[in-house]
Structure formats: structure tokens, C-alpha cells
Motif scaffolding. Structure first.
Motif, PDB file in Angstrom:
ATOM      1  N   LEU A 240      35.727  42.137  26.897  1.00  0.00           N
ATOM      2  CA  LEU A 240      35.763  43.067  28.031  1.00  0.00           C
ATOM      3  C   LEU A 240      35.913  42.299  29.344  1.00  0.00           C
ATOM      4  O   LEU A 240      36.642  42.733  30.240  1.00  0.00           O
ATOM      5  CB  LEU A 240      34.481  43.912  28.060  1.00  0.00           C
ATOM      6  CG  LEU A 240      34.232  44.834  26.861  1.00  0.00           C
ATOM      7  CD1 LEU A 240      32.904  45.568  27.031  1.00  0.00           C
ATOM      8  CD2 LEU A 240      35.369  45.836  26.701  1.00  0.00           C
ATOM      9  N   GLN A 241      35.216  41.161  29.424  1.00  0.00           N
ATOM     10  CA  GLN A 241      35.317  40.328  30.621  1.00  0.00           C
ATOM     11  C   GLN A 241      36.742  39.810  30.807  1.00  0.00           C
ATOM     12  O   GLN A 241      37.280  39.806  31.915  1.00  0.00           O
ATOM     13  CB  GLN A 241      34.348  39.150  30.513  1.00  0.00           C
ATOM     14  CG  GLN A 241      34.375  38.192  31.692  1.00  0.00           C
ATOM     15  CD  GLN A 241      33.840  38.829  32.962  1.00  0.00           C
ATOM     16  OE1 GLN A 241      32.696  39.270  33.001  1.00  0.00           O
ATOM     17  NE2 GLN A 241      34.663  38.869  33.997  1.00  0.00           N
ATOM     18  N   LEU A 242      37.350  39.407  29.700  1.00  0.00           N
ATOM     19  CA  LEU A 242      38.721  38.901  29.746  1.00  0.00           C
ATOM     20  C   LEU A 242      39.686  40.003  30.197  1.00  0.00           C
ATOM     21  O   LEU A 242      40.584  39.758  31.013  1.00  0.00           O
ATOM     22  CB  LEU A 242      39.131  38.362  28.382  1.00  0.00           C
ATOM     23  CG  LEU A 242      40.558  37.819  28.264  1.00  0.00           C
ATOM     24  CD1 LEU A 242      40.761  36.634  29.203  1.00  0.00           C
ATOM     25  CD2 LEU A 242      40.860  37.409  26.818  1.00  0.00           C
ATOM     26  N   PHE A 243      39.480  41.208  29.676  1.00  0.00           N
ATOM     27  CA  PHE A 243      40.340  42.330  30.061  1.00  0.00           C
ATOM     28  C   PHE A 243      40.184  42.633  31.551  1.00  0.00           C
ATOM     29  O   PHE A 243      41.175  42.849  32.263  1.00  0.00           O
ATOM     30  CB  PHE A 243      39.985  43.567  29.232  1.00  0.00           C
ATOM     31  CG  PHE A 243      40.836  44.772  29.554  1.00  0.00           C
ATOM     32  CD1 PHE A 243      42.049  44.973  28.912  1.00  0.00           C
ATOM     33  CD2 PHE A 243      40.427  45.686  30.506  1.00  0.00           C
ATOM     34  CE1 PHE A 243      42.839  46.077  29.221  1.00  0.00           C
ATOM     35  CE2 PHE A 243      41.197  46.798  30.827  1.00  0.00           C
ATOM     36  CZ  PHE A 243      42.414  46.983  30.181  1.00  0.00           C
ATOM     37  N   PHE A 244      38.951  42.631  32.036  1.00  0.00           N
ATOM     38  CA  PHE A 244      38.704  42.925  33.444  1.00  0.00           C
ATOM     39  C   PHE A 244      39.338  41.863  34.346  1.00  0.00           C
ATOM     40  O   PHE A 244      40.000  42.188  35.336  1.00  0.00           O
ATOM     41  CB  PHE A 244      37.203  43.002  33.715  1.00  0.00           C
ATOM     42  CG  PHE A 244      36.849  43.139  35.166  1.00  0.00           C
ATOM     43  CD1 PHE A 244      37.027  44.344  35.822  1.00  0.00           C
ATOM     44  CD2 PHE A 244      36.353  42.061  35.882  1.00  0.00           C
ATOM     45  CE1 PHE A 244      36.722  44.476  37.170  1.00  0.00           C
ATOM     46  CE2 PHE A 244      36.037  42.172  37.224  1.00  0.00           C
ATOM     47  CZ  PHE A 244      36.226  43.387  37.870  1.00  0.00           C
ATOM     48  N   SER A 245      39.159  40.595  33.980  1.00  0.00           N
ATOM     49  CA  SER A 245      39.670  39.505  34.813  1.00  0.00           C
ATOM     50  C   SER A 245      41.186  39.515  34.882  1.00  0.00           C
ATOM     51  O   SER A 245      41.773  39.286  35.947  1.00  0.00           O
ATOM     52  CB  SER A 245      39.178  38.157  34.278  1.00  0.00           C
ATOM     53  OG  SER A 245      37.769  38.096  34.283  1.00  0.00           O
ATOM     54  N   SER A 246      41.828  39.786  33.749  1.00  0.00           N
ATOM     55  CA  SER A 246      43.290  39.684  33.698  1.00  0.00           C
ATOM     56  C   SER A 246      43.996  40.970  34.099  1.00  0.00           C
ATOM     57  O   SER A 246      45.066  40.924  34.726  1.00  0.00           O
ATOM     58  CB  SER A 246      43.739  39.285  32.283  1.00  0.00           C
ATOM     59  OG  SER A 246      43.280  40.237  31.325  1.00  0.00           O
ATOM     60  N   MET A 247      43.435  42.126  33.777  1.00  0.00           N
ATOM     61  CA  MET A 247      44.134  43.392  33.964  1.00  0.00           C
ATOM     62  C   MET A 247      43.674  44.186  35.191  1.00  0.00           C
ATOM     63  O   MET A 247      44.447  44.981  35.734  1.00  0.00           O
ATOM     64  CB  MET A 247      43.981  44.269  32.709  1.00  0.00           C
ATOM     65  CG  MET A 247      44.531  43.625  31.444  1.00  0.00           C
ATOM     66  SD  MET A 247      46.297  43.262  31.560  1.00  0.00           S
ATOM     67  CE  MET A 247      46.966  44.908  31.656  1.00  0.00           C
ATOM     68  N   ILE A 248      42.427  44.017  35.599  1.00  0.00           N
ATOM     69  CA  ILE A 248      41.905  44.804  36.726  1.00  0.00           C
ATOM     70  C   ILE A 248      41.773  43.958  37.981  1.00  0.00           C
ATOM     71  O   ILE A 248      42.201  44.375  39.064  1.00  0.00           O
ATOM     72  CB  ILE A 248      40.557  45.457  36.354  1.00  0.00           C
ATOM     73  CG1 ILE A 248      40.745  46.396  35.145  1.00  0.00           C
ATOM     74  CG2 ILE A 248      39.995  46.234  37.542  1.00  0.00           C
ATOM     75  CD1 ILE A 248      39.481  47.090  34.692  1.00  0.00           C
ATOM     76  N   CYS A 249      41.224  42.758  37.843  1.00  0.00           N
ATOM     77  CA  CYS A 249      41.087  41.889  39.017  1.00  0.00           C
ATOM     78  C   CYS A 249      42.442  41.550  39.616  1.00  0.00           C
ATOM     79  O   CYS A 249      42.582  41.425  40.836  1.00  0.00           O
ATOM     80  CB  CYS A 249      40.358  40.600  38.636  1.00  0.00           C
ATOM     81  SG  CYS A 249      38.575  40.793  38.512  1.00  0.00           S
ATOM     82  N   SER A 250      43.445  41.391  38.740  1.00  0.00           N
ATOM     83  CA  SER A 250      44.783  41.063  39.236  1.00  0.00           C
ATOM     84  C   SER A 250      45.330  42.168  40.125  1.00  0.00           C
ATOM     85  O   SER A 250      46.068  41.914  41.083  1.00  0.00           O
ATOM     86  CB  SER A 250      45.728  40.818  38.054  1.00  0.00           C
ATOM     87  OG  SER A 250      45.789  41.958  37.214  1.00  0.00           O
ATOM     88  N   VAL A 251      44.953  43.423  39.817  1.00  0.00           N
ATOM     89  CA  VAL A 251      45.385  44.561  40.639  1.00  0.00           C
ATOM     90  C   VAL A 251      44.550  44.638  41.913  1.00  0.00           C
ATOM     91  O   VAL A 251      45.087  44.862  43.010  1.00  0.00           O
ATOM     92  CB  VAL A 251      45.256  45.872  39.838  1.00  0.00           C
ATOM     93  CG1 VAL A 251      45.514  47.084  40.731  1.00  0.00           C
ATOM     94  CG2 VAL A 251      46.247  45.876  38.681  1.00  0.00           C
TER      95      VAL A 251
END
Length: 321
Positions: free
Chosen positions: A206-217
Motif C-alpha cells: 500500500l505504501q508503494l502504491f501511495f508513493s508511486s501513484m498518488i504522491c506523484s500526482v
């Protein structure tokens, strides 16, 4: 002025590109390879088992290739603006012209617009006037609205917002429209994070998804808008981070810390790049004895929160540590 080309990559002339590469002193073998690559290219359309007639084309670059944007950048590299008050910004086929108007004298800007139009005609690039937009940014109390710009007999539409290179710019530089776009994208991806949480996916994933997919936005272009968005917009973006922290089970970095980290990284890149347009400005702010940076002269709150002063404050804060 935000220019729009009609089928930009399809209008490159190989013989003109070859001449430009020769002026750049590119290897003759490389030039011949590129010229051969772009010339006599067979094209056809296939639908199921049916094939159209094959046509040979001697213009443009193949669509979807990695080389095409690079060749287009080389093709347009000799289009430059020499006037001190005007700057031509190019990123592949996304081109914008900025002009600083002093004492309501629009002549330098209009001349720069005409020079670029003439250059396009000479290089067989067709401007799409209906999609070309003009934006006027004026913070004076007594504003004078200039006449609209005319290109090729057509009036260029004047807009209050425009999406350029993924960021939505408005004529008040409030970045509210840009925040709306970020919130919309981030909430869509936050929904995916909720689904992953419902499927009991482990926290590291979940952390990986947040960092790559949400933080980037959330942080895209934040070095520009990060300091000047309103407190209301900051809270909107902060709520997304709070929701993600709850789903992941681990407190996440605040929006301010994310933006400060990106600003500091950008400043580091500027110091490592002597050709960067802002390098000389930051060099002039270095205090010789301490190695810290001097805050530039600030006349408005808007400028105080912009990139350069913000980067100086962040740099000095990290330097003192």
C-alpha cells in the motif's frame, strides 16, 4: 501565447532537418542515417485481412517512436527569441511565448509573435490558430486591456485558464484550477488504494502504491505552485494524505514536507547545472563568508512565496542543520 501546431511531427521536412544538423556539426553519417530514416517511408492501413495501397512519404516522423520528439526538438532548435522582454519556451511540440509588457507597450511582444509565425511558415510548420490561446496576467489596479492578437487573419482566443505541460495555469496565478485537477486525479487513485486495503494487501505494498501513484500526482509541478496555493487548497490536498495514512496504517509525510523536499532537490540540480537559466540568479545570492543564500528583494507576497525566495529559505534551513 500558447501555440498549437497542426500535426507537428507529420510536417518535419527531412532536407531542412539535415541542414540544421549540419549547422550543429553533427556527424555526416548520423545525418545520412536520419535522412534515410525519414525518407521514402512506406505507409498503409490494414483492417482485418484488407490492406490499402502503399504510399511513400517524405515528410514527418513516425508517430509513437522515442526518436520523434527528439528530432522535432532539433528541428525547432533554431527558433529563438532574442528580445529581453520575451521568452520562447519549448518542450517538444508544446510551445509558449511569454512577454513582459512595460508602460503598455505591446510592440516587442507582437513583433516576437510575428517572428515566430514567420519562422513556422519558413519551416513548413502549420499553426492551429483555433487552438492557440492567449492569456493576460495583470495585477495592476488600473488595468488596460490590449486588443486581441491576430494570427493569419484570425483572432486568437484570450483565456483565463490553460493547461500547459500537465499544470493548469490561471490568469490570477491562484492555482485553484490546478488544485481541482490534482484532487480529482488523486481521489480516483485513492479509491484504488481503498480497494487494495479492502483486499487486505500488506502495508508495504500500500505504501508503494501511495508513493508511486498518488504522491506523484500530489507533487507534480509543486516547485512552482507549492508556495502560492491557498490554505483552503492546502487542506484539500492534506485530507487526501490523511486518508491514505489511515488506509496504509503509517503516518505519511505532510504536503509541506513533500514540497520542501522537491524544492530543495530542484535547487541542488540548479547548482549542479551551470547552464540552468536560474544558476546565475542563485549564484548572485550566495553569501561568501557563510555559504548561505541571501533572500532576494521582495516587493509582493506572491513573489515571496514563489520558487526562488522559497528555495532560499529551505536551503538556509537545511544549511543550518
Amino acid at each position: 501565447m500558447f501555440y498549437d501546431f497542426s500535426s507537428a511531427f507529420n510536417t518535419i521536412q527531412p532536407h531542412l532537418l539535415a541542414k540544421k544538423l549540419m549547422n550543429m556539426k553533427v556527424s555526416p553519417f548520423t545525418i545520412l542515417w536520419i535522412y534515410d530514416y525519414l525518407s521514402n517511408r512506406p505507409q498503409f492501413v490494414k483492417i482485418n485481412e484488407f490492406l490499402s495501397n502503399t504510399v511513400l512519404t517524405n515528410t514527418g516522423c513516425p508517430q509513437g517512436t522515442v526518436l520523434s520528439p527528439y528530432l522535432f526538438s532539433l528541428y525547432t532548435s533554431d527558433s529563438r527569441e532574442s528580445h529581453d522582454l520575451c521568452t520562447l519556451i519549448k518542450y517538444a511540440d508544446d510551445t509558449a511565448l511569454t512577454g513582459k509588457i512595460l508602460n503598455d507597450n505591446h510592440t516587442p511582444f507582437l513583433e516576437a509573435v510575428n517572428r515566430f509565425v514567420d519562422w513556422c511558415d519558413q519551416n513548413y510548420l502549420e499553426l492551429n490558430v483555433s487552438k492557440t490561446k492567449e492569456m493576460l496576467i495583470d495585477f495592476r489596479k488600473n488595468k488596460t486591456v490590449p486588443d486581441p492578437v491576430t494570427l493569419k487573419g484570425k483572432v486568437v482566443e484570450r483565456v483565463v485558464t490553460f493547461k500547459y505541460l500537465g499544470a493548469t495555469i490561471d490568469d490570477s496565478l491562484s492555482w485553484s484550477e490546478n488544485t481541482d485537477s490534482i484532487v480529482s486525479k488523486a481521489n480516483t487513485r485513492l479509491h484504488c488504494l481503498r480497494k487494495l486495503h479492502a483486499f487486505h494487501v500488506h502495508s508495504p505494498m500500500l505504501q508503494l502504491f501511495f508513493s508511486s501513484m498518488i504522491c506523484s500526482v500530489l507533487t507534480f509541478g509543486s516547485t512552482v505552485w507549492g508556495g502560492n496555493i491557498t490554505d483552503f487548497d492546502k487542506k484539500r490536498l492534506g485530507r487526501i494524505i490523511q486518508k491514505a495514512s489511515y488506509l496504509i496504517g503509517i503516518p505519511q509525510e505532510s504536503l509541506k514536507d513533500m514540497v520542501d523536499r522537491k524544492v530543495y532537490k530542484k535547487l541542488t540540480n540548479i547548482f549542479n547545472d551551470e547552464s540552468h537559466p536560474l544558476r546565475q540568479e542563485f549564484d548572485s545570492l550566495i553569501i561568501a563568508r557563510s555559504g548561505r543564500l541571501r533572500l532576494p528583494k521582495v516587493n509582493t507576497e506572491r513573489y515571496l512565496k514563489s520558487f526562488v525566495p522559497n528555495a532560499v529559505k529551505i536551503f538556509n534551513s537545511n544549511y543550518s542543520r
